[in-house]
Design a protein around this motif. Structure first.
Motif, PDB file in Angstrom:
ATOM      1  N   MET A  25     -12.519  50.191   4.173  1.00  0.00           N
ATOM      2  CA  MET A  25     -12.656  51.636   4.211  1.00  0.00           C
ATOM      3  C   MET A  25     -11.378  52.269   3.650  1.00  0.00           C
ATOM      4  SD  MET A  25     -13.390  53.906   7.558  1.00  0.00           S
ATOM      5  CE  MET A  25     -13.346  55.648   7.467  1.00  0.00           C
ATOM      6  N   PRO A  26     -11.514  53.155   2.667  1.00  0.00           N
ATOM      7  CA  PRO A  26     -10.339  53.781   2.058  1.00  0.00           C
ATOM      8  C   PRO A  26      -9.616  54.721   3.021  1.00  0.00           C
ATOM      9  CG  PRO A  26     -12.333  54.173   0.740  1.00  0.00           C
ATOM     10  CD  PRO A  26     -12.747  53.532   2.009  1.00  0.00           C
ATOM     11  N   MET A  27      -8.362  54.981   2.712  1.00  0.00           N
ATOM     12  CA  MET A  27      -7.574  55.935   3.497  1.00  0.00           C
ATOM     13  C   MET A  27      -7.789  57.339   2.949  1.00  0.00           C
ATOM     14  SD  MET A  27      -3.906  54.098   4.155  1.00  0.00           S
ATOM     15  CE  MET A  27      -3.407  55.327   5.345  1.00  0.00           C
ATOM     16  N   ALA A  28      -7.795  58.320   3.831  1.00  0.00           N
ATOM     17  CA  ALA A  28      -7.891  59.718   3.431  1.00  0.00           C
ATOM     18  C   ALA A  28      -6.521  60.192   2.945  1.00  0.00           C
ATOM     19  CB  ALA A  28      -8.353  60.572   4.601  1.00  0.00           C
ATOM     20  N   PRO A  29      -6.477  61.092   1.961  1.00  0.00           N
ATOM     21  CA  PRO A  29      -5.191  61.582   1.461  1.00  0.00           C
ATOM     22  C   PRO A  29      -4.322  62.175   2.571  1.00  0.00           C
ATOM     23  CG  PRO A  29      -7.002  62.417   0.114  1.00  0.00           C
ATOM     24  CD  PRO A  29      -7.605  61.671   1.252  1.00  0.00           C
ATOM     25  N   GLY A  30      -4.928  62.872   3.504  1.00  0.00           N
ATOM     26  CA  GLY A  30      -4.163  63.461   4.608  1.00  0.00           C
ATOM     27  C   GLY A  30      -3.510  62.415   5.481  1.00  0.00           C
ATOM     28  N   ASP A  31      -4.177  61.278   5.653  1.00  0.00           N
ATOM     29  CA  ASP A  31      -3.597  60.183   6.447  1.00  0.00           C
ATOM     30  C   ASP A  31      -2.374  59.590   5.744  1.00  0.00           C
ATOM     31  OD1 ASP A  31      -5.599  60.534   8.327  1.00  0.00           O
ATOM     32  OD2 ASP A  31      -6.821  58.876   7.570  1.00  0.00           O
ATOM     33  N   ILE A  32      -2.472  59.442   4.423  1.00  0.00           N
ATOM     34  CA  ILE A  32      -1.343  58.913   3.650  1.00  0.00           C
ATOM     35  C   ILE A  32      -0.161  59.868   3.774  1.00  0.00           C
ATOM     36  CG2 ILE A  32      -0.524  58.297   1.339  1.00  0.00           C
ATOM     37  CD1 ILE A  32      -3.531  57.697   0.680  1.00  0.00           C
ATOM     38  N   GLU A  33      -0.426  61.144   3.586  1.00  0.00           N
ATOM     39  CA  GLU A  33       0.628  62.157   3.688  1.00  0.00           C
ATOM     40  C   GLU A  33       1.268  62.152   5.069  1.00  0.00           C
ATOM     41  OE1 GLU A  33       1.187  66.999   3.291  1.00  0.00           O
ATOM     42  OE2 GLU A  33      -0.643  66.069   2.538  1.00  0.00           O
ATOM     43  N   ASP A  34       0.440  62.106   6.109  1.00  0.00           N
ATOM     44  CA  ASP A  34       0.959  62.108   7.483  1.00  0.00           C
ATOM     45  C   ASP A  34       1.844  60.902   7.763  1.00  0.00           C
ATOM     46  OD1 ASP A  34      -0.405  64.474   7.928  1.00  0.00           O
ATOM     47  OD2 ASP A  34      -2.026  63.535   9.075  1.00  0.00           O
ATOM     48  N   MET A  35       1.437  59.728   7.286  1.00  0.00           N
ATOM     49  CA  MET A  35       2.221  58.516   7.521  1.00  0.00           C
ATOM     50  C   MET A  35       3.571  58.587   6.813  1.00  0.00           C
ATOM     51  SD  MET A  35      -0.649  55.525   7.377  1.00  0.00           S
ATOM     52  CE  MET A  35       0.383  54.260   8.101  1.00  0.00           C
ATOM     53  N   ILE A  36       3.564  59.086   5.575  1.00  0.00           N
ATOM     54  CA  ILE A  36       4.831  59.189   4.837  1.00  0.00           C
ATOM     55  C   ILE A  36       5.751  60.191   5.529  1.00  0.00           C
ATOM     56  CG2 ILE A  36       5.897  59.897   2.659  1.00  0.00           C
ATOM     57  CD1 ILE A  36       3.354  58.787   1.241  1.00  0.00           C
ATOM     58  N   LYS A  37       5.205  61.334   5.930  1.00  0.00           N
ATOM     59  CA  LYS A  37       6.021  62.351   6.598  1.00  0.00           C
ATOM     60  C   LYS A  37       6.551  61.856   7.942  1.00  0.00           C
ATOM     61  CE  LYS A  37       4.188  66.537   4.493  1.00  0.00           C
ATOM     62  NZ  LYS A  37       3.417  67.777   4.712  1.00  0.00           N
ATOM     63  N   ALA A  38       5.777  61.054   8.636  1.00  0.00           N
ATOM     64  CA  ALA A  38       6.234  60.499   9.916  1.00  0.00           C
ATOM     65  C   ALA A  38       7.353  59.488   9.700  1.00  0.00           C
ATOM     66  CB  ALA A  38       5.066  59.849  10.668  1.00  0.00           C
ATOM     67  N   GLY A  39       7.252  58.701   8.628  1.00  0.00           N
ATOM     68  CA  GLY A  39       8.248  57.668   8.355  1.00  0.00           C
ATOM     69  C   GLY A  39       9.494  58.190   7.660  1.00  0.00           C
ATOM     70  N   ILE A  40       9.358  59.334   6.974  1.00  0.00           N
ATOM     71  CA  ILE A  40      10.478  59.931   6.255  1.00  0.00           C
ATOM     72  C   ILE A  40      10.526  61.413   6.642  1.00  0.00           C
ATOM     73  CG2 ILE A  40      11.556  60.314   4.000  1.00  0.00           C
ATOM     74  CD1 ILE A  40       9.732  58.045   2.918  1.00  0.00           C
ATOM     75  N   PRO A  41      11.130  61.706   7.797  1.00  0.00           N
ATOM     76  CA  PRO A  41      11.150  63.088   8.288  1.00  0.00           C
ATOM     77  C   PRO A  41      11.758  64.048   7.261  1.00  0.00           C
ATOM     78  CG  PRO A  41      11.899  61.593  10.000  1.00  0.00           C
ATOM     79  CD  PRO A  41      11.787  60.788   8.726  1.00  0.00           C
ATOM     80  N   GLY A  42      11.115  65.191   7.120  1.00  0.00           N
ATOM     81  CA  GLY A  42      11.585  66.208   6.195  1.00  0.00           C
ATOM     82  C   GLY A  42      11.091  66.035   4.769  1.00  0.00           C
ATOM     83  N   ALA A  43      10.335  64.975   4.502  1.00  0.00           N
ATOM     84  CA  ALA A  43       9.834  64.729   3.148  1.00  0.00           C
ATOM     85  C   ALA A  43       8.772  65.759   2.771  1.00  0.00           C
ATOM     86  CB  ALA A  43       9.237  63.326   3.049  1.00  0.00           C
ATOM     87  N   LYS A  44       8.792  66.139   1.494  1.00  0.00           N
ATOM     88  CA  LYS A  44       7.718  66.943   0.924  1.00  0.00           C
ATOM     89  C   LYS A  44       6.822  65.975   0.162  1.00  0.00           C
ATOM     90  CE  LYS A  44      10.383  71.147   0.586  1.00  0.00           C
ATOM     91  NZ  LYS A  44      10.903  72.209  -0.274  1.00  0.00           N
ATOM     92  N   VAL A  45       5.539  65.955   0.493  1.00  0.00           N
ATOM     93  CA  VAL A  45       4.623  64.948  -0.036  1.00  0.00           C
ATOM     94  C   VAL A  45       3.435  65.624  -0.694  1.00  0.00           C
ATOM     95  CG1 VAL A  45       3.186  62.954   0.538  1.00  0.00           C
ATOM     96  CG2 VAL A  45       5.294  63.381   1.840  1.00  0.00           C
TER      97      VAL A  45
END
Length: 77
Positions: free
Chosen positions: A1-21
């Protein structure tokens, strides 16, 4: 099952606080995305180190639920 774009964005932002994605679906199939990530945490790091930080934030989903991700990373101007 593919990942939703919002899930990818949320994971990156959680792992790199303050990131603009920004996430784009390249093929319309939910499997091939491009991500532009701008983060102060990238300052002074090589491109490889920046990409590794993004992959770490995705917690092992690359190659599984997330088939392909074209990355563009940078520190803010």
């Amino acid at each position: 099952m593919p990942m939703a774009p919002g899930d990818i964005e949320d994971m990156i932002k959680a792992g790199i606080p303050g990131a603009k994605v920004t996430i784009r679906d390249l093929a319309g199939d939910g499997d091939h995305y491009a991500a532009e990530v701008v983060a102060e945490a990238f300052r002074g790091k090589t491109r490889v180190q920046q990409h590794q930080m993004v992959y770490d934030a995705l917690k092992g989903h690359m190659g599984g639920m997330l088939h392909a991700l074209a990355l563009q990373t940078s520190a803010p101007d």
